[in-house]
Design an enzyme around this catalytic site. Structure first.
Site, mmCIF file in Angstrom:
data_model
loop_
_atom_site.group_PDB
_atom_site.id
_atom_site.type_symbol
_atom_site.label_atom_id
_atom_site.label_comp_id
_atom_site.label_asym_id
_atom_site.label_seq_id
_atom_site.Cartn_x
_atom_site.Cartn_y
_atom_site.Cartn_z
ATOM 1 N N LYS A 226 13.001 -25.615 61.019
ATOM 2 C CA LYS A 226 14.103 -26.574 60.887
ATOM 3 C C LYS A 226 15.281 -25.968 60.123
ATOM 4 O O LYS A 226 16.434 -26.045 60.569
ATOM 5 C CB LYS A 226 13.609 -27.829 60.148
ATOM 6 C CG LYS A 226 14.737 -28.772 59.804
ATOM 7 C CD LYS A 226 14.364 -29.796 58.744
ATOM 8 C CE LYS A 226 14.055 -29.308 57.382
ATOM 9 N NZ LYS A 226 14.904 -29.717 56.275
ATOM 10 N N ASN A 227 15.000 -25.351 58.979
ATOM 11 C CA ASN A 227 16.121 -24.889 58.146
ATOM 12 C C ASN A 227 16.841 -23.675 58.734
ATOM 13 O O ASN A 227 18.039 -23.496 58.508
ATOM 14 C CB ASN A 227 15.654 -24.623 56.708
ATOM 15 C CG ASN A 227 15.360 -25.934 55.978
ATOM 16 O OD1 ASN A 227 15.756 -27.004 56.445
ATOM 17 N ND2 ASN A 227 14.650 -25.865 54.870
ATOM 18 N N CYS B 251 20.754 -36.543 46.225
ATOM 19 C CA CYS B 251 19.649 -36.941 47.086
ATOM 20 C C CYS B 251 18.400 -37.089 46.244
ATOM 21 O O CYS B 251 18.406 -36.777 45.059
ATOM 22 C CB CYS B 251 19.484 -35.991 48.263
ATOM 23 S SG CYS B 251 18.483 -34.575 47.961
ATOM 24 N N ARG C 200 22.016 -31.614 43.633
ATOM 25 C CA ARG C 200 22.376 -30.665 44.688
ATOM 26 C C ARG C 200 23.884 -30.491 44.893
ATOM 27 O O ARG C 200 24.435 -30.828 45.941
ATOM 28 C CB ARG C 200 21.680 -31.055 45.995
ATOM 29 C CG ARG C 200 20.173 -31.133 45.838
ATOM 30 C CD ARG C 200 19.456 -31.478 47.085
ATOM 31 N NE ARG C 200 19.350 -30.368 48.020
ATOM 32 C CZ ARG C 200 18.773 -30.451 49.209
ATOM 33 N NH1 ARG C 200 18.260 -31.604 49.593
ATOM 34 N NH2 ARG C 200 18.701 -29.415 49.995
ATOM 35 N N ASP D 195 9.508 -26.148 48.736
ATOM 36 C CA ASP D 195 9.187 -27.041 49.855
ATOM 37 C C ASP D 195 7.684 -27.166 50.106
ATOM 38 O O ASP D 195 7.270 -27.917 50.983
ATOM 39 C CB ASP D 195 9.885 -26.555 51.139
ATOM 40 C CG ASP D 195 11.394 -26.714 51.063
ATOM 41 O OD1 ASP D 195 11.884 -27.430 50.169
ATOM 42 O OD2 ASP D 195 12.097 -26.110 51.902
ATOM 43 N N ARG E 283 12.232 -36.090 59.833
ATOM 44 C CA ARG E 283 13.404 -35.218 59.653
ATOM 45 C C ARG E 283 13.018 -33.766 59.860
ATOM 46 O O ARG E 283 13.850 -32.965 60.278
ATOM 47 C CB ARG E 283 13.966 -35.367 58.237
ATOM 48 C CG ARG E 283 14.667 -36.676 57.987
ATOM 49 C CD ARG E 283 15.334 -36.635 56.643
ATOM 50 N NE ARG E 283 16.163 -35.431 56.529
ATOM 51 C CZ ARG E 283 16.661 -34.949 55.418
ATOM 52 N NH1 ARG E 283 16.413 -35.563 54.285
ATOM 53 N NH2 ARG E 283 17.410 -33.873 55.398
HETATM 54 N N1 EPU Z 1 22.870 -25.262 43.640
HETATM 55 C C1 EPU Z 1 23.984 -25.337 42.832
HETATM 56 N N2 EPU Z 1 25.222 -25.174 43.403
HETATM 57 C C2 EPU Z 1 25.388 -24.938 44.722
HETATM 58 C C3 EPU Z 1 24.240 -24.863 45.552
HETATM 59 C C4 EPU Z 1 22.992 -25.027 44.967
HETATM 60 O O1 EPU Z 1 23.874 -25.553 41.622
HETATM 61 O O2 EPU Z 1 26.535 -24.814 45.182
HETATM 62 C C5 EPU Z 1 21.519 -25.428 43.043
HETATM 63 C C6 EPU Z 1 20.762 -26.635 43.601
HETATM 64 O O3 EPU Z 1 21.134 -27.829 42.952
HETATM 65 C C7 EPU Z 1 19.340 -26.244 43.387
HETATM 66 C C8 EPU Z 1 19.356 -24.727 43.577
HETATM 67 O O4 EPU Z 1 20.715 -24.336 43.422
HETATM 68 O O5 EPU Z 1 18.935 -26.547 42.086
HETATM 69 C C9 EPU Z 1 18.884 -24.250 44.921
HETATM 70 O O6 EPU Z 1 19.506 -24.995 45.965
HETATM 71 P P1 EPU Z 1 19.831 -24.386 47.391
HETATM 72 O O7 EPU Z 1 21.307 -24.421 47.592
HETATM 73 O O8 EPU Z 1 19.126 -23.097 47.573
HETATM 74 O O9 EPU Z 1 19.188 -25.477 48.352
HETATM 75 P P2 EPU Z 1 19.777 -25.887 49.729
HETATM 76 O O10 EPU Z 1 20.388 -24.706 50.364
HETATM 77 O O11 EPU Z 1 20.570 -27.129 49.601
HETATM 78 C C10 EPU Z 1 17.700 -25.263 51.199
HETATM 79 C C11 EPU Z 1 16.793 -25.988 52.109
HETATM 80 C C12 EPU Z 1 15.880 -26.880 51.273
HETATM 81 C C13 EPU Z 1 15.094 -26.021 50.297
HETATM 82 C C14 EPU Z 1 16.072 -25.215 49.420
HETATM 83 C C15 EPU Z 1 15.379 -24.256 48.483
HETATM 84 C C16 EPU Z 1 18.128 -26.178 54.102
HETATM 85 C C17 EPU Z 1 18.858 -27.048 55.038
HETATM 86 N N3 EPU Z 1 17.567 -26.777 53.040
HETATM 87 O O12 EPU Z 1 18.452 -26.264 50.527
HETATM 88 O O13 EPU Z 1 14.987 -27.506 52.181
HETATM 89 O O14 EPU Z 1 14.305 -26.828 49.472
HETATM 90 O O15 EPU Z 1 16.954 -24.469 50.274
HETATM 91 O O16 EPU Z 1 14.579 -23.384 49.180
HETATM 92 O O17 EPU Z 1 18.028 -24.989 54.330
HETATM 93 C C18 EPU Z 1 13.476 -29.161 52.904
HETATM 94 O O18 EPU Z 1 13.410 -28.553 53.990
HETATM 95 O O19 EPU Z 1 12.705 -30.087 52.586
HETATM 96 C C19 EPU Z 1 14.512 -28.780 51.950
HETATM 97 C C20 EPU Z 1 14.901 -29.578 50.961
#
Ligand code: EPU
Length: 435
Positions: free
Chosen positions: A22-23, A120, A125, A309, A402
Site C-alpha cells: 500500500k505505502n 490523526c 504528524r 506498523d 484502508r
Molecule cells: N515528522 C515530522 N515532520 C515531517 C514529517 C514527519 O516531524 O515533516 C515526524 C512524524 O510526526 C513522525 C516521524 O517523523 O513522528 C516519522 O513520520 P514519517 O513522515 O516517516 O511517516 P509518514 O511518511 O507520514 C509513513 C507511512 C506510515 C508509517 C510511517 C513510518 C505512508 C503513506 N505512510 O508515514 O504508514 O507508519 O511512514 O514508517 O507511507 C500505515 O501504513 O499504517 C502507516 C501509518
C-alpha cells in the site's frame, strides 16, 4: 458500518498470498504527476487508500483507471490532462499520504494548492520537513485557510538535511528534485523499501537518482520525464501481520509472494519468541509455532529497525508469550490505541509512559466486542481475536480496509473463522471493478 465476527481457536494452516505494498503504491501513484505520459503500475493492492488516491488525482483532471483481476491489479495513470493542481480538504482529511502530491505538483505545474492534513489517531504528524525542503528548492509557500499555496518559477537543486527521518517527506522531495534545475543532495533520508520502490519507478521514467536505500540520496534534475511501467513490491507489513497470525495461532503458515529480505527485523523477533521461520525460495516464508512462545522486547525504529506498523501486531503476540515483553514506540507519539481493547479482551498490559508498555503473558484472551481505532490497531485486534475464547466482534473495520486487501477472505482460506457483517465496502468496490 462493517464489522468482523471472529471465532478464535483455529490454528492457521496453508498458504496465503501477500498483496502489493500500500505505502509503495501510494507514492508511486503520485509520481505520474511528473509527466504528461501514461504510467502503468502493476501489483496495486485493492484497498481503500488506493481508491482515495484515485479520487484525489481524478479531481485534478488526471485519467486514472484501476483494474482488478485474478491475474493482476493494475493502475493506468495519465496526468497529461491534469489542469487543476489542487488537493481538496475533503479528500486529504481521509488520507495523510495526500501530502505526497505537493512536491510533484509544484515541480510539474509550478504551483499547487494542497490542504494541510489534520492530526490523526496515531499522532500529530506534521509536514514541516516537506515544506522546509521545498522552500530550499526555491518554492514560495504560503499557508492560508488550512491550505498550502506553493509557487515557483523553476525548482532549483538544493542541499537538504532532514531534521527527522520521514518516509513520505523523503518521497515528496525526491519526486520534486527529479525535475529541478541542477543537483539535489538529501541527507538523513528514510531507507524504507518503499523509497527504493519509488526510485525504481522514477528511474524507469527517466530520473537520475543515486543512493536510494541509503541515508544520502543524490538527484540530478532533468527537464522532462516520460511514461513507464512498474511493478509494486509486495507489502512487507501485510506479510509481517500474516506471519504473526501464523505464530499466534500456533499454526503452520506459508506466506507467499513476499520479499523476506524486507522482513529482517520482524523475522528475527518471531524467532526470538520461539517461532520457527524458514525462507522458501526468494519469495515465501513458512512460519511454525507449536511450542510455548517466549516474551521479547520490541523497540520501533526506522527501517531496517523494527517497523512501527508492526508494533500493535507484536503486542498481540506478546500477550501469548511467557514472561514480560517491553514494547517501546519511538516513531509516533500516540500509537497504543489497541492497548485498551486488548486489555478488555483479558490482556495484561501496563502503559508505563506514552511510548512504552509492558505486556505480561501468557494471558487467556476472551472474546469481546472491540473498536478498531486505526489501520494497524485493527490488525492487532484481529490477531488477538484469532486466539480468544469465543466470538469477538470488531467494529469500524473500515480502518482495516484502508490497507489490507480482503483480509477476511485470506484468513478464512487458511482456516480462520472470520466473517464480515454489512459488506458495504466490497459492494461499492464491485461496482468499480473494470476487468
Ligand atoms: N515528522 C515530522 N515532520 C515531517 C514529517 C514527519 O516531524 O515533516 C515526524 C512524524 O510526526 C513522525 C516521524 O517523523 O513522528 C516519522 O513520520 P514519517 O513522515 O516517516 O511517516 P509518514 O511518511 O507520514 C509513513 C507511512 C506510515 C508509517 C510511517 C513510518 C505512508 C503513506 N505512510 O508515514 O504508514 O507508519 O511512514 O514508517 O507511507 C500505515 O501504513 O499504517 C502507516 C501509518
Amino acid at each position: 458500518m462493517d464489522k468482523f465476527v471472529i471465532r478464535g481457536g483455529n490454528p492457521l494452516v496453508g498458504t496465503v498470498r501477500v498483496s502489493g505494498a500500500k505505502n509503495s503504491a501510494l507514492a508511486c501513484m503520485a509520481a505520474p504527476i511528473l509527466t504528461a505520459d501514461e504510467v502503468i503500475l502493476e501489483n496495486i493492492p485493492q484497498v481503500r487508500d488506493i481508491e482515495t488516491e484515485r479520487r484525489l488525482l481524478a479531481a485534478m483532471g488526471a485519467e486514472v483507471e484501476l483494474g482488478y483481476g485474478r491475474a493482476q491489479h493494475r493502475a493506468k495513470i495519465n496526468c497529461g490532462p491534469l489542469t487543476k493542481p489542487v488537493a481538496e480538504y475533503e479528500i486529504v482529511k481521509t488520507m495523510r499520504a495526500s501530502a505526497l502530491v505537493l512536491g510533484p505538483l509544484v515541480a510539474r505545474m509550478g504551483w499547487a494548492r494542497v490542504s494541510m492534513p489534520g492530526g490523526c489517531a496515531i499522532g500529530a504528524r506534521p509536514i514541516d520537513q516537506h515544506i522546509k525542503g521545498l522552500e530550499k528548492m526555491g518554492v514560495t509557500i504560503a499557508q492560508e485557510h488550512g491550505y498550502l499555496d506553493a509557487r515557483t518559477d523553476r525548482l532549483k537543486g538544493a542541499h537538504i538535511v532532514f531534521d527527522v527521518i520521514t518516509v513520505t517527506g523523503t518521497e515528496d522531495l525526491l519526486m520534486a528534485a527529479t525535475l529541478a534545475e541542477g543537483e539535489t543532495v538529501m541527507e538523513n533520508c528514510a531507507r524504507e523499501p518503499e523509497i527504493t520502490d519509488l526510485v525504481a519507478l522514477l528511474t524507469a521514467m527517466g530520473a537520475k537518482i543515486e543512493g536510494a536505500g541509503t541515508s544520502t540520496i543524490r538527484v540530478r534534475g532533468v527537464s522532462k520525464l516520460h511514461g513507464a511501467k512498474h511493478r509494486i513490491n509486495p507489502d512487507r507489513i501485510e506479510a509481517g501481520t500474516l506471519m504473526a497470525a501464523g505464530a499466534i495461532t500456533r499454526g503452520d503458515l506459508i506466506v507467499s509472494n513476499c520479499n523476506p529480505a524486507h522482513l529482517g527485523a520482524p523475522i528475527a523477533k518471531l524467532e526470538e519468541m520461539g517461532a520457527r521461520v524458514d525462507r522458501l525460495g526468494h519469495d515465501s516464508v513458512r512460519v511454525r509455532a507449536d511450542g510455548a512462545l517466549r516474551a521479547a522486547d520490541v523497540s520501533t525504529e526506522e527501517y531496517p529497525g523494527f517497523p512501527t506498523d508492526m508494533q500493535g501486531q507484536f503486542m498481540a503476540l506478546a500477550t501469548q508469550a511467557e514472561g514480560v515483553s517491553l514494547v517501546k514506540e519511538n516513531i509516533f507519539e500516540n500509537r497504543f490505541m489497541h492497548v485498551q481493547e486488548l486489555v478488555r479482551m483479558g490482556a495484561n498490559i501496563k502503559i508505563d509512559s506514552n511510548n512504552s508498555a509492558r505486556v505480561l503473558g501468557p494471558a487467556k484472551l476472551s472474546a469481546a466486542a472491540v473498536m478498531c481505532s486505526d489501520l494497524r490497531a485493527s490488525a492487532s485486534l484481529v490477531l488477538a481475536a484469532l486466539v480468544a475464547d469465543g466470538e469477538s466482534i470488531l467494529d469500524r473495520v473500515y480502518h482495516m480496509d484502508r490497507g489490507y486487501e480482503r483480509i477476511e477472505e485470506k484468513l478464512r482460506g487458511v482456516g480462520a473463522q472470520i466473517r464480515r457483517m454489512g459488506n458495504i465496502f466490497a459492494a461499492r468496490e464491485e461496482a468499480m471493478i473494470s476487468g
